[in-house]
Write a protein that holds these residues in place. Structure first.
Motif, PDB file in Angstrom:
ATOM      1  N   MET A 122       0.836  -1.182   0.000  1.00  0.00           N
ATOM      2  CA  MET A 122       0.000   0.000   0.000  1.00  0.00           C
ATOM      3  C   MET A 122       0.885   1.252   0.000  1.00  0.00           C
ATOM      4  O   MET A 122       1.962   1.263   0.554  1.00  0.00           O
ATOM      5  CB  MET A 122      -0.905   0.016   1.229  1.00  0.00           C
ATOM      6  CG  MET A 122      -1.866  -1.144   1.284  1.00  0.00           C
ATOM      7  SD  MET A 122      -3.045  -1.112  -0.074  1.00  0.00           S
ATOM      8  CE  MET A 122      -3.790  -2.699   0.099  1.00  0.00           C
ATOM      9  N   THR A 123       0.374   2.303  -0.634  1.00  0.00           N
ATOM     10  CA  THR A 123       1.125   3.542  -0.714  1.00  0.00           C
ATOM     11  C   THR A 123       0.570   4.550   0.281  1.00  0.00           C
ATOM     12  O   THR A 123      -0.442   4.318   0.926  1.00  0.00           O
ATOM     13  CB  THR A 123       1.050   4.113  -2.139  1.00  0.00           C
ATOM     14  OG1 THR A 123      -0.327   4.251  -2.502  1.00  0.00           O
ATOM     15  CG2 THR A 123       1.725   3.202  -3.132  1.00  0.00           C
ATOM     16  N   THR A 124       1.237   5.682   0.381  1.00  0.00           N
ATOM     17  CA  THR A 124       0.804   6.701   1.327  1.00  0.00           C
ATOM     18  C   THR A 124      -0.420   7.440   0.797  1.00  0.00           C
ATOM     19  O   THR A 124      -0.730   7.406  -0.389  1.00  0.00           O
ATOM     20  CB  THR A 124       1.951   7.704   1.568  1.00  0.00           C
ATOM     21  OG1 THR A 124       2.336   8.270   0.311  1.00  0.00           O
ATOM     22  CG2 THR A 124       3.151   7.024   2.198  1.00  0.00           C
ATOM     23  N   LEU A 125      -1.084   8.138   1.683  1.00  0.00           N
ATOM     24  CA  LEU A 125      -2.279   8.892   1.352  1.00  0.00           C
ATOM     25  C   LEU A 125      -1.931  10.039   0.405  1.00  0.00           C
ATOM     26  O   LEU A 125      -0.946  10.738   0.608  1.00  0.00           O
ATOM     27  CB  LEU A 125      -2.885   9.450   2.636  1.00  0.00           C
ATOM     28  CG  LEU A 125      -4.368   9.733   2.652  1.00  0.00           C
ATOM     29  CD1 LEU A 125      -5.158   8.455   2.421  1.00  0.00           C
ATOM     30  CD2 LEU A 125      -4.746  10.350   3.973  1.00  0.00           C
ATOM     31  N   PRO A 126      -2.729  10.250  -0.647  1.00  0.00           N
ATOM     32  CA  PRO A 126      -2.461  11.368  -1.562  1.00  0.00           C
ATOM     33  C   PRO A 126      -2.487  12.695  -0.814  1.00  0.00           C
ATOM     34  O   PRO A 126      -3.388  12.944  -0.005  1.00  0.00           O
ATOM     35  CB  PRO A 126      -3.616  11.279  -2.576  1.00  0.00           C
ATOM     36  CG  PRO A 126      -4.080   9.865  -2.506  1.00  0.00           C
ATOM     37  CD  PRO A 126      -3.865   9.440  -1.079  1.00  0.00           C
ATOM     38  N   PRO A 127      -1.520  13.586  -1.059  1.00  0.00           N
ATOM     39  CA  PRO A 127      -1.434  14.831  -0.287  1.00  0.00           C
ATOM     40  C   PRO A 127      -2.539  15.832  -0.600  1.00  0.00           C
ATOM     41  O   PRO A 127      -2.823  16.707   0.206  1.00  0.00           O
ATOM     42  CB  PRO A 127      -0.070  15.389  -0.677  1.00  0.00           C
ATOM     43  CG  PRO A 127       0.224  14.788  -2.011  1.00  0.00           C
ATOM     44  CD  PRO A 127      -0.398  13.430  -1.990  1.00  0.00           C
ATOM     45  N   HIS A 128      -3.171  15.753  -1.767  1.00  0.00           N
ATOM     46  CA  HIS A 128      -4.187  16.732  -2.161  1.00  0.00           C
ATOM     47  C   HIS A 128      -5.600  16.161  -2.100  1.00  0.00           C
ATOM     48  O   HIS A 128      -6.509  16.668  -2.743  1.00  0.00           O
ATOM     49  CB  HIS A 128      -3.898  17.249  -3.573  1.00  0.00           C
ATOM     50  CG  HIS A 128      -2.573  17.939  -3.682  1.00  0.00           C
ATOM     51  ND1 HIS A 128      -2.378  19.251  -3.307  1.00  0.00           N
ATOM     52  CD2 HIS A 128      -1.361  17.489  -4.098  1.00  0.00           C
ATOM     53  CE1 HIS A 128      -1.114  19.593  -3.498  1.00  0.00           C
ATOM     54  NE2 HIS A 128      -0.473  18.532  -3.973  1.00  0.00           N
ATOM     55  N   LEU A 129      -5.775  15.112  -1.316  1.00  0.00           N
ATOM     56  CA  LEU A 129      -7.069  14.452  -1.195  1.00  0.00           C
ATOM     57  C   LEU A 129      -8.029  15.302  -0.364  1.00  0.00           C
ATOM     58  O   LEU A 129      -7.658  15.804   0.692  1.00  0.00           O
ATOM     59  CB  LEU A 129      -6.879  13.092  -0.521  1.00  0.00           C
ATOM     60  CG  LEU A 129      -8.108  12.198  -0.468  1.00  0.00           C
ATOM     61  CD1 LEU A 129      -8.197  11.379  -1.747  1.00  0.00           C
ATOM     62  CD2 LEU A 129      -8.005  11.256   0.721  1.00  0.00           C
ATOM     63  N   ALA A 130      -9.252  15.480  -0.856  1.00  0.00           N
ATOM     64  CA  ALA A 130     -10.267  16.213  -0.101  1.00  0.00           C
ATOM     65  C   ALA A 130     -11.611  15.509  -0.266  1.00  0.00           C
ATOM     66  O   ALA A 130     -11.917  14.988  -1.343  1.00  0.00           O
ATOM     67  CB  ALA A 130     -10.367  17.655  -0.591  1.00  0.00           C
ATOM     68  N   SER A 131     -12.400  15.502   0.798  1.00  0.00           N
ATOM     69  CA  SER A 131     -13.732  14.901   0.737  1.00  0.00           C
ATOM     70  C   SER A 131     -14.641  15.716  -0.178  1.00  0.00           C
ATOM     71  O   SER A 131     -14.514  16.938  -0.262  1.00  0.00           O
ATOM     72  CB  SER A 131     -14.357  14.843   2.135  1.00  0.00           C
ATOM     73  OG  SER A 131     -13.657  13.924   2.943  1.00  0.00           O
TER      74      SER A 131
END
Length: 200
Positions: free
Chosen positions: A1-10
């Protein structure tokens, strides 16, 4: 698994339909008993606003379909132009004949608690986590699956303020639209009707 995307928004669920309303090619992912699958689908669309629902056509030959049916959960994501090769490869190879399909296609996955086990594909422009609404007749007769969207996210470099912002984003973030024979089109320029403003 990779890290959480830095520009992710709900994305608020009443606006989740906007992630699909322009008819993009999508990636469908599912996981069951530790086995994850991802496939490309050209026929997906928003179905309802509240609750947010969508439809997607998935062939009976798809191994990802079997994971989706077994788990009752899946994710739909909007790949971008930078993922052209990966999107095509995921649609032209099968997990049934290649156990390392995801690695061979370059698909990296990550998880969010709200997706409830459905794997998400890294690098996409948007993600919708769905609960399958079983419709056995539609699924068998038409390969048509209905999902209720329980959570949605977008990359803010492409989608912000409840709208796609392709005209301001790097062209690599444009969504893909499949025609046939390995030909895709990328989302084009925005054309606004004079005197009409975007609603939030």
């Amino acid at each position: 698994m990779t890290t959480l995307p830095p520009h992710l928004a709900s994305v608020p669920l009443p606006k989740a339909y906007r992630l699909l309303n322009h008819g993009p090619t999508v990636l469908v992912s599912a996981r069951h008993e530790g086995r994850a699958g991802v496939m490309t689908a050209a026929w997906a669309c928003a179905l309802d606003l509240v609750p947010a629902r969508l439809t997607v056509v998935i062939s009976k030959a798809s191994a990802t379909r079997r994971l989706l049916e077994a788990s009752g959960r899946f994710a739909v994501q909007v790949p971008c132009a930078a993922q052209l090769q990966m999107a095509y490869a995921l649609g032209t190879s099968s997990l049934a004949t290649d156990a390392d399909k995801l690695a061979h296609c370059g698909a990296q996955l990550f998880d969010l608690p709200e997706a409830q086990g459905a794997p998400l594909v890294q690098g996409c422009a948007a993600w919708l986590a769905c609960r399958l609404l079983p419709e056995p007749h539609n699924q068998q007769a038409y390969d048509l699956f209905i999902g209720e969207v329980e959570a949605a996210w977008a990359d803010t470099r492409a989608f912000a303020g409840g709208h796609w912002r392709f005209e301001h984003a790097d062209p690599a973030w444009r969504s893909l639209h499949y025609v046939a024979g390995g030909r895709f089109y990328a989302t084009g320029e925005a054309l606004d009707v004079p005197g009409v403003s975007l609603e939030e």
